[in-house]
Design a protein around this motif. Structure first.
Motif, PDB file in Angstrom:
ATOM      1  N   ILE A   1       0.838  -1.207   0.000  1.00 45.14           N
ATOM      2  CA  ILE A   1       0.000   0.000   0.000  1.00 45.14           C
ATOM      3  C   ILE A   1       0.869   1.252   0.000  1.00 45.14           C
ATOM      4  O   ILE A   1       0.624   2.198  -0.756  1.00 45.14           O
ATOM      5  CB  ILE A   1      -0.963  -0.007   1.201  1.00 45.14           C
ATOM      6  N   ILE A   2       1.906   1.260   0.828  1.00 42.95           N
ATOM      7  CA  ILE A   2       2.815   2.409   0.888  1.00 42.95           C
ATOM      8  C   ILE A   2       3.478   2.624  -0.473  1.00 42.95           C
ATOM      9  O   ILE A   2       3.533   3.750  -0.974  1.00 42.95           O
ATOM     10  CB  ILE A   2       3.874   2.229   1.986  1.00 42.95           C
ATOM     11  N   ASP A   3       3.989   1.558  -1.074  1.00 42.79           N
ATOM     12  CA  ASP A   3       4.627   1.669  -2.387  1.00 42.79           C
ATOM     13  C   ASP A   3       3.663   2.230  -3.430  1.00 42.79           C
ATOM     14  O   ASP A   3       4.022   3.085  -4.230  1.00 42.79           O
ATOM     15  CB  ASP A   3       5.158   0.316  -2.847  1.00 42.79           C
ATOM     16  N   PHE A   4       2.424   1.747  -3.401  1.00 42.65           N
ATOM     17  CA  PHE A   4       1.412   2.228  -4.342  1.00 42.65           C
ATOM     18  C   PHE A   4       1.158   3.723  -4.146  1.00 42.65           C
ATOM     19  O   PHE A   4       1.110   4.490  -5.111  1.00 42.65           O
ATOM     20  CB  PHE A   4       0.111   1.433  -4.165  1.00 42.65           C
ATOM     21  N   LEU A   5       1.009   4.144  -2.904  1.00 47.75           N
ATOM     22  CA  LEU A   5       0.735   5.558  -2.639  1.00 47.75           C
ATOM     23  C   LEU A   5       1.916   6.443  -3.030  1.00 47.75           C
ATOM     24  O   LEU A   5       1.713   7.550  -3.557  1.00 47.75           O
ATOM     25  CB  LEU A   5       0.361   5.759  -1.168  1.00 47.75           C
ATOM     26  N   TYR A   6       3.155   5.979  -2.804  1.00 47.83           N
ATOM     27  CA  TYR A   6       4.320   6.746  -3.241  1.00 47.83           C
ATOM     28  C   TYR A   6       4.363   6.851  -4.756  1.00 47.83           C
ATOM     29  O   TYR A   6       4.692   7.901  -5.310  1.00 47.83           O
ATOM     30  CB  TYR A   6       5.616   6.131  -2.708  1.00 47.83           C
ATOM     31  N   LEU A   7       4.016   5.768  -5.447  1.00 45.70           N
ATOM     32  CA  LEU A   7       3.980   5.780  -6.909  1.00 45.70           C
ATOM     33  C   LEU A   7       2.927   6.758  -7.413  1.00 45.70           C
ATOM     34  O   LEU A   7       3.172   7.538  -8.331  1.00 45.70           O
ATOM     35  CB  LEU A   7       3.697   4.374  -7.446  1.00 45.70           C
ATOM     36  N   MET A   8       1.755   6.751  -6.795  1.00 40.28           N
ATOM     37  CA  MET A   8       0.692   7.679  -7.181  1.00 40.28           C
ATOM     38  C   MET A   8       1.132   9.128  -6.950  1.00 40.28           C
ATOM     39  O   MET A   8       0.896   9.998  -7.789  1.00 40.28           O
ATOM     40  CB  MET A   8      -0.589   7.389  -6.398  1.00 40.28           C
ATOM     41  N   ALA A   9       1.769   9.386  -5.826  1.00 44.25           N
ATOM     42  CA  ALA A   9       2.233  10.742  -5.521  1.00 44.25           C
ATOM     43  C   ALA A   9       3.291  11.195  -6.520  1.00 44.25           C
ATOM     44  O   ALA A   9       3.289  12.342  -6.969  1.00 44.25           O
ATOM     45  CB  ALA A   9       2.778  10.796  -4.100  1.00 44.25           C
ATOM     46  N   LYS A  10       4.185  10.287  -6.886  1.00 42.31           N
ATOM     47  CA  LYS A  10       5.236  10.610  -7.852  1.00 42.31           C
ATOM     48  C   LYS A  10       4.615  10.954  -9.199  1.00 42.31           C
ATOM     49  O   LYS A  10       4.976  11.956  -9.825  1.00 42.31           O
ATOM     50  CB  LYS A  10       6.196   9.432  -7.993  1.00 42.31           C
ATOM     51  N   ASN A  11       3.670  10.134  -9.655  1.00 46.02           N
ATOM     52  CA  ASN A  11       3.030  10.384 -10.944  1.00 46.02           C
ATOM     53  C   ASN A  11       2.205  11.660 -10.916  1.00 46.02           C
ATOM     54  O   ASN A  11       2.159  12.395 -11.898  1.00 46.02           O
ATOM     55  CB  ASN A  11       2.153   9.197 -11.351  1.00 46.02           C
ATOM     56  N   TYR A  12       1.565  11.955  -9.816  1.00 40.34           N
ATOM     57  CA  TYR A  12       0.790  13.184  -9.699  1.00 40.34           C
ATOM     58  C   TYR A  12       1.707  14.397  -9.776  1.00 40.34           C
ATOM     59  O   TYR A  12       1.398  15.380 -10.443  1.00 40.34           O
ATOM     60  CB  TYR A  12       0.003  13.202  -8.387  1.00 40.34           C
TER      61      TYR A  12
ATOM     62  N   GLU B   1       3.632  19.054 -12.717  1.00 39.60           N
ATOM     63  CA  GLU B   1       4.727  19.818 -13.318  1.00 39.60           C
ATOM     64  C   GLU B   1       4.488  20.010 -14.811  1.00 39.60           C
ATOM     65  O   GLU B   1       4.776  21.064 -15.356  1.00 39.60           O
ATOM     66  CB  GLU B   1       6.065  19.120 -13.078  1.00 39.60           C
ATOM     67  N   GLY B   2       3.936  19.005 -15.470  1.00 44.95           N
ATOM     68  CA  GLY B   2       3.612  19.101 -16.894  1.00 44.95           C
ATOM     69  C   GLY B   2       2.528  20.131 -17.136  1.00 44.95           C
ATOM     70  O   GLY B   2       2.560  20.877 -18.115  1.00 44.95           O
ATOM     71  N   GLN B   3       1.554  20.197 -16.250  1.00 42.22           N
ATOM     72  CA  GLN B   3       0.477  21.169 -16.378  1.00 42.22           C
ATOM     73  C   GLN B   3       1.009  22.587 -16.227  1.00 42.22           C
ATOM     74  O   GLN B   3       0.592  23.497 -16.930  1.00 42.22           O
ATOM     75  CB  GLN B   3      -0.613  20.911 -15.334  1.00 42.22           C
ATOM     76  N   ILE B   4       1.936  22.783 -15.325  1.00 39.42           N
ATOM     77  CA  ILE B   4       2.519  24.107 -15.110  1.00 39.42           C
ATOM     78  C   ILE B   4       3.312  24.533 -16.344  1.00 39.42           C
ATOM     79  O   ILE B   4       3.223  25.666 -16.795  1.00 39.42           O
ATOM     80  CB  ILE B   4       3.410  24.121 -13.847  1.00 39.42           C
ATOM     81  N   SER B   5       4.061  23.592 -16.925  1.00 42.62           N
ATOM     82  CA  SER B   5       4.858  23.891 -18.114  1.00 42.62           C
ATOM     83  C   SER B   5       3.947  24.289 -19.276  1.00 42.62           C
ATOM     84  O   SER B   5       4.244  25.216 -20.014  1.00 42.62           O
ATOM     85  CB  SER B   5       5.698  22.680 -18.516  1.00 42.62           C
ATOM     86  N   LYS B   6       2.845  23.580 -19.452  1.00 38.66           N
ATOM     87  CA  LYS B   6       1.923  23.873 -20.547  1.00 38.66           C
ATOM     88  C   LYS B   6       1.293  25.242 -20.373  1.00 38.66           C
ATOM     89  O   LYS B   6       1.069  25.959 -21.337  1.00 38.66           O
ATOM     90  CB  LYS B   6       0.830  22.807 -20.634  1.00 38.66           C
ATOM     91  N   SER B   7       1.003  25.606 -19.145  1.00 42.01           N
ATOM     92  CA  SER B   7       0.373  26.899 -18.912  1.00 42.01           C
ATOM     93  C   SER B   7       1.331  28.063 -19.176  1.00 42.01           C
ATOM     94  O   SER B   7       0.899  29.179 -19.413  1.00 42.01           O
ATOM     95  CB  SER B   7      -0.175  26.983 -17.484  1.00 42.01           C
TER      96      SER B   7
ATOM     97  N   GLY C   1       3.195  28.132 -21.763  1.00 41.07           N
ATOM     98  CA  GLY C   1       3.320  28.250 -23.209  1.00 41.07           C
ATOM     99  C   GLY C   1       4.338  27.349 -23.848  1.00 41.07           C
ATOM    100  O   GLY C   1       4.738  27.564 -24.998  1.00 41.07           O
ATOM    101  N   GLU C   2       4.798  26.321 -23.167  1.00 37.21           N
ATOM    102  CA  GLU C   2       5.731  25.384 -23.766  1.00 37.21           C
ATOM    103  C   GLU C   2       5.045  24.576 -24.852  1.00 37.21           C
ATOM    104  O   GLU C   2       3.858  24.279 -24.763  1.00 37.21           O
ATOM    105  CB  GLU C   2       6.302  24.412 -22.718  1.00 37.21           C
ATOM    106  N   ILE C   3       5.792  24.210 -25.853  1.00 36.12           N
ATOM    107  CA  ILE C   3       5.263  23.424 -26.955  1.00 36.12           C
ATOM    108  C   ILE C   3       5.467  21.942 -26.623  1.00 36.12           C
ATOM    109  O   ILE C   3       6.548  21.528 -26.211  1.00 36.12           O
ATOM    110  CB  ILE C   3       5.985  23.762 -28.269  1.00 36.12           C
ATOM    111  N   GLU C   4       4.398  21.144 -26.820  1.00 36.26           N
ATOM    112  CA  GLU C   4       4.498  19.709 -26.576  1.00 36.26           C
ATOM    113  C   GLU C   4       5.256  19.040 -27.708  1.00 36.26           C
ATOM    114  O   GLU C   4       5.096  19.410 -28.858  1.00 36.26           O
ATOM    115  CB  GLU C   4       3.107  19.097 -26.469  1.00 36.26           C
ATOM    116  N   PRO C   5       6.082  18.031 -27.391  1.00 35.79           N
ATOM    117  CA  PRO C   5       6.823  17.312 -28.446  1.00 35.79           C
ATOM    118  C   PRO C   5       5.919  16.440 -29.278  1.00 35.79           C
ATOM    119  O   PRO C   5       4.891  16.061 -28.947  1.00 35.79           O
ATOM    120  CB  PRO C   5       7.828  16.463 -27.681  1.00 35.79           C
TER     121      PRO C   5
END
Length: 60
Positions: free
Chosen positions: A32-43, A48-54, A56-60
């Protein structure tokens, strides 16, 4: 998965889950701990991707 900077011990996770009526053993708590850490990492990566897009960065 092994995370170096785990802030929640297996005993603490078992205690928290137990207070909420969920009985688990050490192996299940670690999963359970490993799963929650993985979810937090992916979130965090998603956020960070959402901030970059806002900015004006261009997606590859």
């Amino acid at each position: 998965m092994n995370y170096i900077d785990k802030k929640v011990s297996v005993k603490r996770a078992i205690s928290i889950l137990s207070k909420n009526g969920i009985q688990v053993d050490d192996k299940e708590a670690l999963t359970i701990i490993d799963f929650l850490y993985l979810m937090a990492k992916n979130y965090r990566i998603f956020k960070e991707g959402q901030i970059s897009k806002s900015k004006g960065e261009i997606e590859p």
